[in-house]
Design a protein around this motif. Sequence first.
Motif, PDB file in Angstrom:
ATOM      1  N   GLY A 304       0.951  -1.180   0.089  1.00 29.16           N
ATOM      2  CA  GLY A 304       0.055  -0.091  -0.025  1.00 29.16           C
ATOM      3  C   GLY A 304       0.936   1.313  -0.095  1.00 29.16           C
ATOM      4  O   GLY A 304       0.252   2.285   0.017  1.00 29.16           O
ATOM      5  N   VAL A 305       2.205   1.008  -0.028  1.00 24.76           N
ATOM      6  CA  VAL A 305       3.122   2.381  -0.086  1.00 24.76           C
ATOM      7  C   VAL A 305       3.314   2.896  -1.405  1.00 24.76           C
ATOM      8  O   VAL A 305       4.089   1.673  -2.083  1.00 24.76           O
ATOM      9  N   LYS A 306       3.457   3.562  -1.904  1.00 26.11           N
ATOM     10  CA  LYS A 306       3.692   4.258  -3.182  1.00 26.11           C
ATOM     11  C   LYS A 306       4.961   4.094  -3.618  1.00 26.11           C
ATOM     12  O   LYS A 306       5.613   3.589  -4.711  1.00 26.11           O
ATOM     13  N   HIS A 307       5.909   4.547  -2.843  1.00 25.72           N
ATOM     14  CA  HIS A 307       7.433   4.580  -3.286  1.00 25.72           C
ATOM     15  C   HIS A 307       8.271   3.905  -2.074  1.00 25.72           C
ATOM     16  O   HIS A 307       8.254   4.230  -0.943  1.00 25.72           O
ATOM     17  N   ARG A 308       9.036   3.034  -2.590  1.00 25.19           N
ATOM     18  CA  ARG A 308       9.845   2.365  -1.532  1.00 25.19           C
ATOM     19  C   ARG A 308      10.995   3.163  -1.391  1.00 25.19           C
ATOM     20  O   ARG A 308      11.990   2.955  -2.210  1.00 25.19           O
ATOM     21  N   TYR A 309      11.180   3.997  -0.212  1.00 20.37           N
ATOM     22  CA  TYR A 309      12.253   4.777  -0.152  1.00 20.37           C
ATOM     23  C   TYR A 309      13.389   4.302   0.221  1.00 20.37           C
ATOM     24  O   TYR A 309      14.435   4.775   0.478  1.00 20.37           O
ATOM     25  N   TRP A 310      13.397   2.774   0.790  1.00 20.18           N
ATOM     26  CA  TRP A 310      14.834   2.113   1.233  1.00 20.18           C
ATOM     27  C   TRP A 310      14.907   0.852   0.603  1.00 20.18           C
ATOM     28  O   TRP A 310      13.904   0.048   0.622  1.00 20.18           O
ATOM     29  N   GLN A 311      15.906   0.701  -0.109  1.00 17.78           N
ATOM     30  CA  GLN A 311      16.042  -0.740  -0.676  1.00 17.78           C
ATOM     31  C   GLN A 311      17.521  -1.328  -0.468  1.00 17.78           C
ATOM     32  O   GLN A 311      18.081  -2.265  -1.071  1.00 17.78           O
ATOM     33  N   LEU A 312      18.040  -0.759   0.497  1.00 13.53           N
ATOM     34  CA  LEU A 312      19.509  -1.203   0.953  1.00 13.53           C
ATOM     35  C   LEU A 312      19.621  -2.135   1.972  1.00 13.53           C
ATOM     36  O   LEU A 312      18.462  -2.244   2.882  1.00 13.53           O
ATOM     37  N   ASP A 313      20.559  -2.967   1.998  1.00  8.12           N
ATOM     38  CA  ASP A 313      20.625  -3.957   3.350  1.00  8.12           C
ATOM     39  C   ASP A 313      21.319  -3.320   4.509  1.00  8.12           C
ATOM     40  O   ASP A 313      20.732  -4.098   5.745  1.00  8.12           O
ATOM     41  N   SER A 314      21.798  -2.361   4.520  1.00  7.58           N
ATOM     42  CA  SER A 314      22.444  -1.443   5.683  1.00  7.58           C
ATOM     43  C   SER A 314      22.073  -0.136   5.638  1.00  7.58           C
ATOM     44  O   SER A 314      21.758   0.559   4.666  1.00  7.58           O
ATOM     45  N   TYR A 315      21.924   0.324   6.967  1.00  4.39           N
ATOM     46  CA  TYR A 315      21.649   1.676   7.030  1.00  4.39           C
ATOM     47  C   TYR A 315      23.022   2.286   7.802  1.00  4.39           C
ATOM     48  O   TYR A 315      23.312   1.691   8.555  1.00  4.39           O
ATOM     49  N   TYR A 316      23.375   3.453   7.293  1.00  7.07           N
ATOM     50  CA  TYR A 316      24.526   4.032   7.659  1.00  7.07           C
ATOM     51  C   TYR A 316      24.213   5.139   8.621  1.00  7.07           C
ATOM     52  O   TYR A 316      23.944   6.340   8.356  1.00  7.07           O
TER      53      TYR A 316
END
Length: 327
Positions: A304-316
């Motif tokens: 239900g979310v229009k834009h996947r703003y995160w697609q990476l495996d790690s967060y820095y």
Amino acid sequence: MENGDLLCEAAQNGDVEKLKTLIESGADVTYFDKDGLTPLMHAAKHGHAEVVQSLLDAGAPWNALSPSNLSAGDFAMDAGHQSAFDVLLYAGIQAELVLGTIARKENANGGSNVEYLEDRISFSEDKLMDAENKAVMMAWEKPLMEAHAKAVCSMGGDVLNVGFGMGLVDTAIQQYEPTSHTIVEAHPEVYKRMLESGWGEKKNVKIIFGRWQDVLDQFESYDGIFFDTYGEYYEDLREFHQHLPKLLKPGGIYSFFNGLCGGNPFFHIVYCQLVSLELESLGYSTQLIPLPVKDCLGEKTWEGVKHRYWQLDSYYLPVCQALEDSE
Ligand SMILES: C[S@@+](CC[C@H](N)C(=O)[O-])C[C@H]1O[C@@H](n2cnc3c(N)ncnc32)[C@H](O)[C@@H]1O
């Protein structure tokens, strides 16, 4: 064979001489072959750093994307070609520094997210959405917000948070019982909800309603600052950074939500470097602490979310502090 295909072939084979001859005879360095790959991607994929440099010098765009949303830098990175990767990283940073300068000249209007701030938003248990069904904030970020709160509260004292959203970071900040906890929020409905849920009555909390840009004169100086707004551009973050020398006490810690280009691994690295360089020029060091996020993101997270703003495996997670000799 078309000149563009010949260019791709030369790039793939690392044939610099042939490549240069083709470029001189007018071959298009921005060409996409039948698989949607550019000569630069071919060169990067095969680790031909010299070819990568020649193509960039001839105007090949560092940030073109393949049909699977990968850039030349992603190809170099995935194949472990360090020199080609370094050339592309440098090109990306230089290009964005220049683009930033252009954007700054053009950015004469009053705010990037004026429409969002005037639109309705909707709250549910696990997300806050804007009128276009884009997520303003999502519950999967809770562990990240807790880590940000820990970082900005590590000096105790006075803490500032810009952007309340779902109140995740502010709830975590409260656990550290700061002397004062200032929260800046610009959306009227988020503000209303904050008041309804009792944030206005907490003893150490001061709420400032308004865009941070418009309420700067109400800010004091803080031992910890966190910045996480929505719908703003990199330029806005950059502008906020210009105020850090006034806002952050000596020895204080600054952090921000690092969602910069969260949809592409290589672009994210470019922007992490760019922001670190820009903070360094203001007198701040930036440590980027990797946190794994794959496990926070279940299959259903983006329903239900229009834009996947995160697609990476790690967060820095950025932790910034004044460089010693600049204090
Ligand atoms: C991503 S959310 C913040 C999430 C928050 N860190 C949390 O833990 O829940 C961004 C918030 O910033 C607010 N905002 C957007 N632009 C702003 C601005 N210029 N000044 C202050 N707040 C702003 C939005 O209304 C929204 O509530």
